[in-house]
Design an enzyme around this catalytic site. Structure first.
Site, PDB file in Angstrom:
ATOM      1  N   CYS A 110       0.861  -1.178   0.000  1.00 37.56           N
ATOM      2  CA  CYS A 110       0.000   0.000   0.000  1.00 37.56           C
ATOM      3  C   CYS A 110       0.899   1.230   0.000  1.00 37.56           C
ATOM      4  O   CYS A 110       2.011   1.189   0.529  1.00 37.56           O
ATOM      5  CB  CYS A 110      -0.875  -0.003   1.257  1.00 37.56           C
ATOM      6  SG  CYS A 110      -2.051   1.371   1.332  1.00 37.56           S
ATOM      7  N   CYS A 114       0.045   4.956   6.336  1.00 36.14           N
ATOM      8  CA  CYS A 114      -0.501   5.112   7.703  1.00 36.14           C
ATOM      9  C   CYS A 114       0.465   4.491   8.714  1.00 36.14           C
ATOM     10  O   CYS A 114       0.928   3.357   8.523  1.00 36.14           O
ATOM     11  CB  CYS A 114      -1.873   4.456   7.811  1.00 36.14           C
ATOM     12  SG  CYS A 114      -3.074   5.114   6.649  1.00 36.14           S
ATOM     13  N   CYS A 117      -0.150   0.909  10.320  1.00 38.62           N
ATOM     14  CA  CYS A 117      -0.520  -0.197   9.438  1.00 38.62           C
ATOM     15  C   CYS A 117       0.700  -0.899   8.850  1.00 38.62           C
ATOM     16  O   CYS A 117       1.573  -0.265   8.257  1.00 38.62           O
ATOM     17  CB  CYS A 117      -1.412   0.331   8.314  1.00 38.62           C
ATOM     18  SG  CYS A 117      -1.965  -0.952   7.196  1.00 38.62           S
ATOM     19  N   GLY A 157      -3.785  -2.691   1.020  1.00 39.81           N
ATOM     20  CA  GLY A 157      -4.065  -1.840  -0.131  1.00 39.81           C
ATOM     21  C   GLY A 157      -5.180  -0.860   0.099  1.00 39.81           C
ATOM     22  O   GLY A 157      -5.963  -0.980   1.045  1.00 39.81           O
ATOM     23  N   GLU A 158      -5.221   0.129  -0.780  1.00 39.28           N
ATOM     24  CA  GLU A 158      -6.257   1.151  -0.727  1.00 39.28           C
ATOM     25  C   GLU A 158      -7.151   0.937  -1.957  1.00 39.28           C
ATOM     26  O   GLU A 158      -6.733   1.213  -3.081  1.00 39.28           O
ATOM     27  CB  GLU A 158      -5.601   2.542  -0.712  1.00 39.28           C
ATOM     28  CG  GLU A 158      -6.507   3.710  -0.965  1.00 39.28           C
ATOM     29  CD  GLU A 158      -7.782   3.737  -0.112  1.00 39.28           C
ATOM     30  OE1 GLU A 158      -7.701   3.662   1.124  1.00 39.28           O
ATOM     31  OE2 GLU A 158      -8.877   3.825  -0.712  1.00 39.28           O
ATOM     32  N   SER A 189     -13.557  -0.180   2.459  1.00 33.62           N
ATOM     33  CA  SER A 189     -12.920   0.716   3.422  1.00 33.62           C
ATOM     34  C   SER A 189     -11.865   1.569   2.720  1.00 33.62           C
ATOM     35  O   SER A 189     -11.052   1.068   1.952  1.00 33.62           O
ATOM     36  CB  SER A 189     -12.272  -0.129   4.525  1.00 33.62           C
ATOM     37  OG  SER A 189     -11.618   0.698   5.449  1.00 33.62           O
ATOM     38  N   HIS A 214      -9.939   7.760  12.074  1.00 38.42           N
ATOM     39  CA  HIS A 214      -8.861   7.607  13.061  1.00 38.42           C
ATOM     40  C   HIS A 214      -8.400   8.899  13.724  1.00 38.42           C
ATOM     41  O   HIS A 214      -7.294   8.941  14.290  1.00 38.42           O
ATOM     42  CB  HIS A 214      -7.643   6.909  12.452  1.00 38.42           C
ATOM     43  CG  HIS A 214      -7.932   5.580  11.828  1.00 38.42           C
ATOM     44  ND1 HIS A 214      -8.806   4.670  12.350  1.00 38.42           N
ATOM     45  CD2 HIS A 214      -7.447   4.991  10.692  1.00 38.42           C
ATOM     46  CE1 HIS A 214      -8.851   3.590  11.579  1.00 38.42           C
ATOM     47  NE2 HIS A 214      -8.046   3.765  10.571  1.00 38.42           N
ATOM     48  N   ASN A 288      -4.173  -2.331  16.813  1.00 36.88           N
ATOM     49  CA  ASN A 288      -3.456  -3.590  16.865  1.00 36.88           C
ATOM     50  C   ASN A 288      -1.975  -3.274  16.797  1.00 36.88           C
ATOM     51  O   ASN A 288      -1.511  -2.707  15.812  1.00 36.88           O
ATOM     52  CB  ASN A 288      -3.858  -4.403  15.636  1.00 36.88           C
ATOM     53  CG  ASN A 288      -4.247  -5.803  16.000  1.00 36.88           C
ATOM     54  OD1 ASN A 288      -3.560  -6.476  16.766  1.00 36.88           O
ATOM     55  ND2 ASN A 288      -5.352  -6.237  15.453  1.00 36.88           N
TER      56      ASN A 288
HETATM   57  N1  SAH Z   1      -6.743   1.282   2.778  1.00 36.65           N
HETATM   58  C1  SAH Z   1      -8.054   1.062   3.288  1.00 36.65           C
HETATM   59  C2  SAH Z   1      -8.376  -0.375   3.632  1.00 36.65           C
HETATM   60  C3  SAH Z   1      -7.336  -1.226   4.295  1.00 36.65           C
HETATM   61  S1  SAH Z   1      -7.054  -1.135   5.989  1.00 36.65           S
HETATM   62  C4  SAH Z   1      -8.318   1.966   4.471  1.00 36.65           C
HETATM   63  O1  SAH Z   1      -7.450   2.732   4.844  1.00 36.65           O
HETATM   64  O2  SAH Z   1      -9.415   1.965   4.968  1.00 36.65           O
HETATM   65  C5  SAH Z   1      -8.487  -1.633   6.828  1.00 36.65           C
HETATM   66  C6  SAH Z   1      -8.657  -0.933   8.151  1.00 36.65           C
HETATM   67  O3  SAH Z   1      -7.739  -1.392   9.150  1.00 36.65           O
HETATM   68  C7  SAH Z   1      -8.446   0.564   8.046  1.00 36.65           C
HETATM   69  O4  SAH Z   1      -9.390   1.229   8.810  1.00 36.65           O
HETATM   70  C8  SAH Z   1      -7.075   0.723   8.654  1.00 36.65           C
HETATM   71  O5  SAH Z   1      -6.865   2.036   9.045  1.00 36.65           O
HETATM   72  C9  SAH Z   1      -7.142  -0.282   9.784  1.00 36.65           C
HETATM   73  N2  SAH Z   1      -5.860  -0.663  10.357  1.00 36.65           N
HETATM   74  C10 SAH Z   1      -4.679  -0.837   9.748  1.00 36.65           C
HETATM   75  N3  SAH Z   1      -3.730  -1.190  10.619  1.00 36.65           N
HETATM   76  C11 SAH Z   1      -4.321  -1.243  11.817  1.00 36.65           C
HETATM   77  C12 SAH Z   1      -3.868  -1.535  13.132  1.00 36.65           C
HETATM   78  N4  SAH Z   1      -2.595  -1.836  13.375  1.00 36.65           N
HETATM   79  N5  SAH Z   1      -4.765  -1.503  14.144  1.00 36.65           N
HETATM   80  C13 SAH Z   1      -6.055  -1.181  13.908  1.00 36.65           C
HETATM   81  N6  SAH Z   1      -6.552  -0.889  12.701  1.00 36.65           N
HETATM   82  C14 SAH Z   1      -5.689  -0.913  11.666  1.00 36.65           C
END
Ligand code: SAH
Length: 346
Positions: A110, A114, A117, A157-158, A189, A214, A288
């Site tokens: 991705c 973030c 992530c 991925g997005e 998402s 977030h 997480n």
């Molecule tokens: N790119 C998309 C979809 C993938 S991530 C998006 O940003 O929505 C799916 C979800 O999991 C998103 O809300 C992302 O922000 C969240 N996410 C990613 N890593 C995480 C983590 N370590 N703890 C909690 N949520 C997480």
């Protein structure tokens, strides 16, 4: 060679005609594939010459199963799949009382960056095609022998950064000849690629849109999400209002709670104000913890407090159950561990 899973029925009809075949052969081939016959030789109602033609042009892009992890505490399974070019992605299957859900990846890696992530740590390698995303469902169903009834696009991925393929994927899995999964059973998402939210709204699909918010302010959001430098929360919320007007669908806002970053009482109040009078639901997720980052989840009582404030201020919300954390079910962690191990071995 072309992955036949990237073809919808219309594409295959055209191919049949162009290759001197009867159009109805397309439906026959698609029926075999979605009934999980992944060998042209076994498509017994096709003439041998047609099968030969298909074989010389197409492959059936079912990935190789690298690993399957089963969670001990709940009914979560995680699959690591490898495509023909060696790209590895992960997907998660969860059994709920109301049906089986799958979380699919839309890109290898991705590029959104973030901080919390794991999927984004190595950047994006490439987009997945529609057929490659479909293959995650087909392959998982063939292993578990369970029909998938709900799909969430929340793996690596997005999805809105891979817009065309994602839309084609949504279309094919919804079709009777495909997986026949209703759009209301699909959640997409996104971190909030605003122009694409408008485009998606104009398609008027009945899918659920989930926004990875977030944060309760732009300043707070910029601490963990680089996309916040491009689009403001106000712009995202405007696009959500447009989405709601067009589709009449309730939006989900995801809010990963991170200790000392976005979990204060002040943040909860600001969030409630932002979402006031919007047709929405907030999903609170204790972050997480990812090995590569030092972001921590708040204490349970603080999460509860945050939730209570939202409720008091009239915002629908739930605290997400942490499923499968013993198998690294958090986004991208599994692929990340796998890649790390490979690097270590090399
Ligand atoms: N790119 C998309 C979809 C993938 S991530 C998006 O940003 O929505 C799916 C979800 O999991 C998103 O809300 C992302 O922000 C969240 N996410 C990613 N890593 C995480 C983590 N370590 N703890 C909690 N949520 C997480």
């Amino acid at each position: 060679m072309v992955n036949i899973l990237d073809f919808n029925l219309e594409d295959l009809n055209i191919w049949m005609k162009q290759n001197g075949e009867k159009e109805f052969r397309a439906k026959q081939v698609i029926n075999w594939i979605y009934n999980k016959i992944w060998d042209f030789n076994k498509m017994s109602n096709l003439p041998k010459s047609t099968r030969e033609k298909l074989k010389s042009f197409f492959y059936i892009g079912i990935p190789e199963v690298v690993e399957i992890y089963e969670s001990s505490g709940d009914d979560t399974k995680k699959f690591l799949y490898k495509y023909r070019d060696g790209s590895v992605i992960e997907c998660v299957e969860m059994d709920y009382n109301y049906g089986n859900s799958i979380c699919v990846s839309t890109q290898v890696g991705c590029r959104m960056g973030c901080k919390f992530c794991a999927s984004t740590i190595g950047g994006v390698i490439r987009n997945l095609t529609a057929g490659e995303i479909i293959a995650q469902i087909l392959c998982t169903e063939s292993i578990t022998h369970k029909k998938i009834s709900n799909v969430v696009l929340m793996g690596s991925g997005e999805p809105l950064d891979n817009y065309e393929n994602t839309i084609k994927f949504l279309d094919i899995i919804n079709k009777d000849y495909g997986l026949n999964i209703g759009h209301r059973h699909i959640t997409l998402s996104t971190c909030g690629i605003v122009p694409k939210i408008y485009e998606l709204a104009d398609l008027n699909l009945q899918i659920t849109l989930a926004i990875s918010l977030h944060a309760s302010s732009d300043e707070e959001r910029r601490k963990t999400m680089p996309i916040a430098n491009k689009y403001s929360i106000e712009e995202i919320i405007d696009s959500c209002k447009y989405y709601i007007n067009k589709t009449n669908r309730r939006i989900t806002f995801e809010y990963a709670l991170v200790k000392n970053i976005n979990d204060s009482i002040e943040s909860a109040k600001k969030l409630a104000k932002l979402l006031q009078s919007l047709l929405c639901h907030v999903n609170l997720i204790p972050v997480n913890q990812v090995t590569e980052s030092d972001l921590k989840k708040p204490a349970k009582e603080n999460i509860k407090k945050f939730s209570n404030i939202l409720t008091e201020l009239g915002i629908n919300n739930t605290i997400r159950r942490e499923m499968g954390s013993d198998i690294n079910a958090a986004c991208g962690q599994l692929r990340r561990n796998y890649m790390n191990n490979i690097e270590e071995r090399c």
